[in-house]
Design an enzyme around this catalytic site. Structure first.
Site, short mmCIF file in Angstrom:
data_model
loop_
_atom_site.label_atom_id
_atom_site.label_comp_id
_atom_site.label_asym_id
_atom_site.label_seq_id
_atom_site.Cartn_x
_atom_site.Cartn_y
_atom_site.Cartn_z
N SER A 9 -49.50 66.97 40.24
CA SER A 9 -50.96 66.96 40.26
C SER A 9 -51.42 65.51 40.41
O SER A 9 -51.17 64.67 39.54
CB SER A 9 -51.51 67.52 38.96
OG SER A 9 -52.86 67.10 38.81
N HIS A 34 -50.48 69.08 44.48
CA HIS A 34 -51.51 69.84 43.77
C HIS A 34 -52.77 68.96 43.64
O HIS A 34 -52.72 67.87 43.06
CB HIS A 34 -50.99 70.25 42.39
CG HIS A 34 -51.91 71.11 41.61
ND1 HIS A 34 -52.03 72.48 41.81
CD2 HIS A 34 -52.79 70.82 40.61
CE1 HIS A 34 -52.92 72.97 40.97
NE2 HIS A 34 -53.40 71.99 40.23
N ASP A 36 -56.57 68.70 42.28
CA ASP A 36 -57.51 69.26 41.33
C ASP A 36 -58.94 68.87 41.70
O ASP A 36 -59.29 67.70 41.67
CB ASP A 36 -57.19 68.75 39.92
CG ASP A 36 -55.94 69.41 39.36
OD1 ASP A 36 -55.88 70.65 39.36
OD2 ASP A 36 -55.00 68.69 38.96
N MET A 38 -62.82 69.27 40.69
CA MET A 38 -63.69 69.61 39.54
C MET A 38 -65.12 69.20 39.84
O MET A 38 -65.35 68.15 40.45
CB MET A 38 -63.21 68.86 38.29
CG MET A 38 -61.74 69.07 37.97
SD MET A 38 -61.30 68.27 36.44
CE MET A 38 -59.51 68.49 36.45
N HIS A 67 -56.75 73.28 43.95
CA HIS A 67 -57.15 74.05 42.77
C HIS A 67 -58.64 73.79 42.51
O HIS A 67 -59.01 72.72 42.01
CB HIS A 67 -56.27 73.58 41.59
CG HIS A 67 -56.59 74.22 40.29
ND1 HIS A 67 -56.09 73.72 39.09
CD2 HIS A 67 -57.33 75.31 39.96
CE1 HIS A 67 -56.52 74.48 38.09
NE2 HIS A 67 -57.28 75.44 38.59
N MET A 69 -61.74 74.01 40.59
CA MET A 69 -62.34 74.29 39.28
C MET A 69 -63.83 74.03 39.43
O MET A 69 -64.38 73.05 38.91
CB MET A 69 -61.70 73.37 38.22
CG MET A 69 -60.28 73.79 37.87
SD MET A 69 -59.35 72.49 37.07
CE MET A 69 -58.76 71.59 38.51
N MET A 138 -53.33 79.03 33.89
CA MET A 138 -53.63 77.77 33.22
C MET A 138 -53.02 77.79 31.82
O MET A 138 -53.28 78.69 31.03
CB MET A 138 -55.15 77.56 33.12
CG MET A 138 -55.85 77.25 34.43
SD MET A 138 -55.13 75.88 35.37
CE MET A 138 -55.35 74.52 34.24
N GLY A 143 -59.67 70.94 33.12
CA GLY A 143 -60.62 69.82 33.03
C GLY A 143 -59.95 68.45 32.96
O GLY A 143 -60.47 67.49 33.52
N PHE A 144 -58.82 68.39 32.29
CA PHE A 144 -58.19 67.08 32.10
C PHE A 144 -56.67 67.18 32.15
O PHE A 144 -56.11 68.21 31.74
CB PHE A 144 -58.62 66.49 30.75
CG PHE A 144 -60.11 66.30 30.64
CD1 PHE A 144 -60.72 65.15 31.13
CD2 PHE A 144 -60.91 67.30 30.09
CE1 PHE A 144 -62.10 65.00 31.06
CE2 PHE A 144 -62.29 67.16 30.03
CZ PHE A 144 -62.89 66.01 30.52
N GLY A 145 -56.04 66.13 32.62
CA GLY A 145 -54.58 66.03 32.56
C GLY A 145 -54.16 65.59 31.16
O GLY A 145 -55.00 65.21 30.34
N GLY A 146 -52.87 65.68 30.91
CA GLY A 146 -52.32 65.13 29.66
C GLY A 146 -52.59 65.92 28.40
O GLY A 146 -52.47 65.40 27.30
N ASP A 176 -49.90 75.65 35.22
CA ASP A 176 -50.55 74.33 35.30
C ASP A 176 -51.07 73.92 33.93
O ASP A 176 -51.93 74.60 33.36
CB ASP A 176 -51.72 74.46 36.30
CG ASP A 176 -52.46 73.16 36.55
OD1 ASP A 176 -52.07 72.11 36.00
OD2 ASP A 176 -53.44 73.21 37.32
N GLY A 177 -50.54 72.79 33.43
CA GLY A 177 -51.07 72.22 32.21
C GLY A 177 -50.02 72.02 31.13
O GLY A 177 -49.40 72.99 30.67
N GLY A 178 -49.79 70.77 30.78
CA GLY A 178 -48.89 70.47 29.67
C GLY A 178 -47.42 70.73 29.95
O GLY A 178 -46.62 70.92 29.03
N GLY A 198 -48.63 66.86 36.09
CA GLY A 198 -49.38 65.63 36.33
C GLY A 198 -48.75 64.47 35.61
O GLY A 198 -48.00 63.68 36.20
N SER A 199 -49.01 64.39 34.31
CA SER A 199 -48.51 63.25 33.55
C SER A 199 -46.98 63.19 33.52
O SER A 199 -46.40 62.10 33.49
CB SER A 199 -49.09 63.26 32.13
OG SER A 199 -49.20 64.56 31.64
C1 DX5 Z 1 -56.13 70.43 34.52
C2 DX5 Z 1 -55.52 70.37 35.89
C3 DX5 Z 1 -54.08 70.09 35.91
C4 DX5 Z 1 -53.70 68.77 35.28
C5 DX5 Z 1 -52.27 68.87 34.82
O1 DX5 Z 1 -57.41 70.92 34.59
O2 DX5 Z 1 -55.71 71.60 36.57
O3 DX5 Z 1 -53.55 70.19 37.22
O4 DX5 Z 1 -53.84 67.68 36.12
O5 DX5 Z 1 -51.92 67.70 34.14
P1 DX5 Z 1 -50.75 67.65 33.08
O6 DX5 Z 1 -49.48 68.06 33.77
O7 DX5 Z 1 -50.73 66.22 32.64
O8 DX5 Z 1 -51.09 68.60 31.96
ZN ZN Z 2 -54.65 72.02 38.53
#
Ligand code: DX5
Ligand code: ZN
Length: 218
Positions: A9, A34, A36, A38, A67, A69, A138, A143-146, A176-178, A198-199
């Protein structure tokens, strides 16, 4: 068993050098990019739109998994298709008629994906699974990475894997996520085949991306 696909991501990339970052993860072994999107309404954060996607499109041959959002995605899908998206994923929670939006995406010659938030049951997809090219679960609030992985996504993935297999069609099951070196084991066991990270990929400097992806592939 198909090979798992890793989709970094770019939300966690350095936006000052997005093209370079994308080329670095391509070289590091990513399968998909990927992206994102928003809008500050559907989720409490703002990122990029078609203009940026159009610019980064020329930096790689990897497929773009966009993606969305955003609210009223049907208004913007054509713009994302033209900008260079290969897979366009919208949120179930953002539309009234999912089937119509899937048809709209396919009519533009793109792969259609739908995503469900952590509090949405997989059952909302039971009548449309066979129309889809991708289902995105999800495992954090979008909304946010990490953020921290939410384990209730595991049972959802297991149920969706059964629903997908029952169609006999080749439908991607993405999460997707964490996702990190620990949580990836659970989602793969549950039947996911496409992993957004992502992270876990962009953490550290670019010299680390290949190692990060290798660790995820385990
Ligand atoms: C969150 C995004 C994800 C996010 C994943 O809303 O859709 O794609 O960037 O980031 P990580 O892998 O750090 O959770
Ligand atoms: Zn995403």
């Amino acid at each position: 068993m198909t090979k798992i696909k890793i989709a970094p991501s770019i939300l966690s990339a350095d936006f000052a050098d997005l093209g370079v970052e994308i080329q670095a993860v391509e070289k590091a072994g990513a399968d998909i990019i990927h992206v994102d999107v928003m809008d500050g309404h559907f989720v409490p954060n703002l990122t990029i739109g078609p203009v940026v996607i159009n610019s980064i499109r020329k930096t790689t041959k990897l497929p773009f998994d966009v993606h969305l959002m955003i609210e009223t995605p049907e208004k913007y899908i054509e713009a994302y298709a033209k900008a260079g998206a290969d897979i366009i994923t919208f949120h179930h929670e953002a539309v009234k008629d999912s089937s119509a939006v899937i048809k709209q995406i396919k009519a533009l010659g793109k792969k259609a994906g739908i995503s469900i938030k952590p509090n949405t049951s997989e059952q909302v997809l039971k009548d449309i699974v066979a129309e889809l090219d991708l289902i995105l679960v999800m495992s954090v609030e979008p909304g946010f990475g990490g953020q921290k992985f939410m384990p209730n996504s595991i049972e959802k993935l297991q149920k969706l894997r059964k629903m997908i297999d029952a169609t006999g069609r080749d439908i991607m099951l993405e999460v997707d996520g964490g996702i990190n070196r620990e949580t990836i084991k659970f989602v793969l066991d549950a039947g996911a085949d496409t992993i957004v990270a992502g992270s876990a990929v962009f953490g550290g400097d670019a010299g680390k991306y290949a190692e990060n992806i290798r660790i995820l592939r385990g």
